[in-house]
Design an enzyme around this catalytic site. Structure first.
Site, PDB file in Angstrom:
ATOM      1  N   HIS A  69       0.806  -1.221   0.000  1.00  0.00           N
ATOM      2  CA  HIS A  69       0.000   0.000   0.000  1.00  0.00           C
ATOM      3  C   HIS A  69       0.840   1.272   0.000  1.00  0.00           C
ATOM      4  CE1 HIS A  69       0.446   0.021   4.481  1.00  0.00           C
ATOM      5  NE2 HIS A  69       0.286   1.329   4.315  1.00  0.00           N
ATOM      6  N   ASP A 116      -0.209  -7.715   2.296  1.00  0.00           N
ATOM      7  CA  ASP A 116       0.433  -6.404   2.156  1.00  0.00           C
ATOM      8  C   ASP A 116       1.951  -6.552   2.258  1.00  0.00           C
ATOM      9  OD1 ASP A 116       0.695  -3.707   1.822  1.00  0.00           O
ATOM     10  OD2 ASP A 116      -0.026  -3.151   3.825  1.00  0.00           O
ATOM     11  N   SER A 221       4.626   2.539   7.757  1.00  0.00           N
ATOM     12  CA  SER A 221       4.247   1.400   6.922  1.00  0.00           C
ATOM     13  C   SER A 221       5.444   0.895   6.135  1.00  0.00           C
ATOM     14  CB  SER A 221       3.141   1.800   5.938  1.00  0.00           C
ATOM     15  OG  SER A 221       1.921   1.920   6.593  1.00  0.00           O
TER      16      SER A 221
END
Length: 278
Positions: A69, A116, A221
């Site tokens: 992402h 992810d 992230s």
């Protein structure tokens, strides 16, 4: 006729999507400079400058692991910086790379961030030093941390929900939360899959941190979750706000993807799997 409430729904949903786009460090402390030489800063062009957007971590000579992402639509001019402690200060240890290849897991779901995990091939091998080294990641058959085990993560992500960003790398120790709890409807419900683990740390009173919950937040992230020095997870997603008791950080379980990682990097399957020390 469109009502005032309906006019506000679209912008509100868009804002929530932006807030939950990535993760960062709430609480924690500044890391010792270059004590985590595997850390990568993925940076996006902003005018004439480059701005930190996501984390990543070095796993091999020319490879960095991160989250899908962070770059769902391709590199688009992004660069990878290794050997950094301060994002703004000139450091002789820094090495900057273009992205030669980006491999996003084909099973990634934008609805719940399942699968992810992404791999970046740098435009050239890095020069190994005390400030730039790969980290071992857990493979199939390895031991993942159990409930209440201490795990650690690091990054240059937000210090709070106002998107205040640190200049220097931060780190935090959190605890793994039972998967059945994270799958409860008051936590993440059906969004939470068996490819994920969740973790944060609730401070007990008296708490020496300004936040009652230590957690990852916006900008972290793609960074690693480590168990006894081995990367076992990738910082993925959490709540719309960081540091919430019922919205801990979510991490992709790396050991579920050994075959895909080896295939993508062109590696032969390993005879034995590195195991996290118990």
């Amino acid at each position: 006729m469109v009502s005032g409430k309906e006019v506000l729904v679209g912008p509100a949903l868009f804002l929530l999507a932006l807030i939950s786009y990535s993760e960062g460090i709430i609480g924690g402390r500044e890391a010792a400079p270059h004590s985590r030489p595997y850390m990568a800063s993925i940076q996006v062009p902003e005018g004439d400058e480059m701005k930190h957007e996501c984390g990543g971590f070095v796993i091999a000579d020319q490879w960095v692991m991160t989250a899908v992402h962070c770059m769902p639509n391709g590199p688009n001019g992004r660069k990878v910086v290794l050997g950094a402690h301060s994002l703004s200060e000139p450091e002789e240890t820094k090495q900057t790379f273009d992205i030669l290849e980006l491999h996003n897991h084909p099973g990634f779901s934008i609805e719940n961030y399942n699968n992810d995990i992404a791999l970046i091939k740098l435009d050239r091998p890095f020069i190994a030093s005390e400030a730039v080294k790969p980290v071992v990641f857990l493979r199939t058959g390895g031991t993942n941390p159990d409930t209440d085990e201490d795990v650690e993560t690091a990054g240059w992500g937000s210090l709070d929900n106002l998107e205040s960003r640190p200049d220097k790398l931060k780190e935090v120790v959190v605890k793994v939360i039972r998967s059945t709890r994270c799958a409860r409807s008051d936590y993440f419900g059906m969004k939470f899959t068996n490819n994920m683990m969740c973790a944060h740390k609730q401070c007990s009173d008296p708490c020496d941190q300004p936040h009652k919950v230590e957690d990852s937040c916006d900008g972290d992230s793609g960074g690693p979750l480590l168990y006894n020095g081995i990367a076992v997870g990738i910082t993925s997603n959490g709540g719309k706000k960081c540091g919430q008791v019922k919205k801990p950080g979510i991490y992709t379980i790396i050991s579920h993807y050994t075959e895909w990682i080896d295939s993508t990097m062109g590696l032969q399957p390993a005879a034995t799997a590195p195991r996290a020390a118990e």
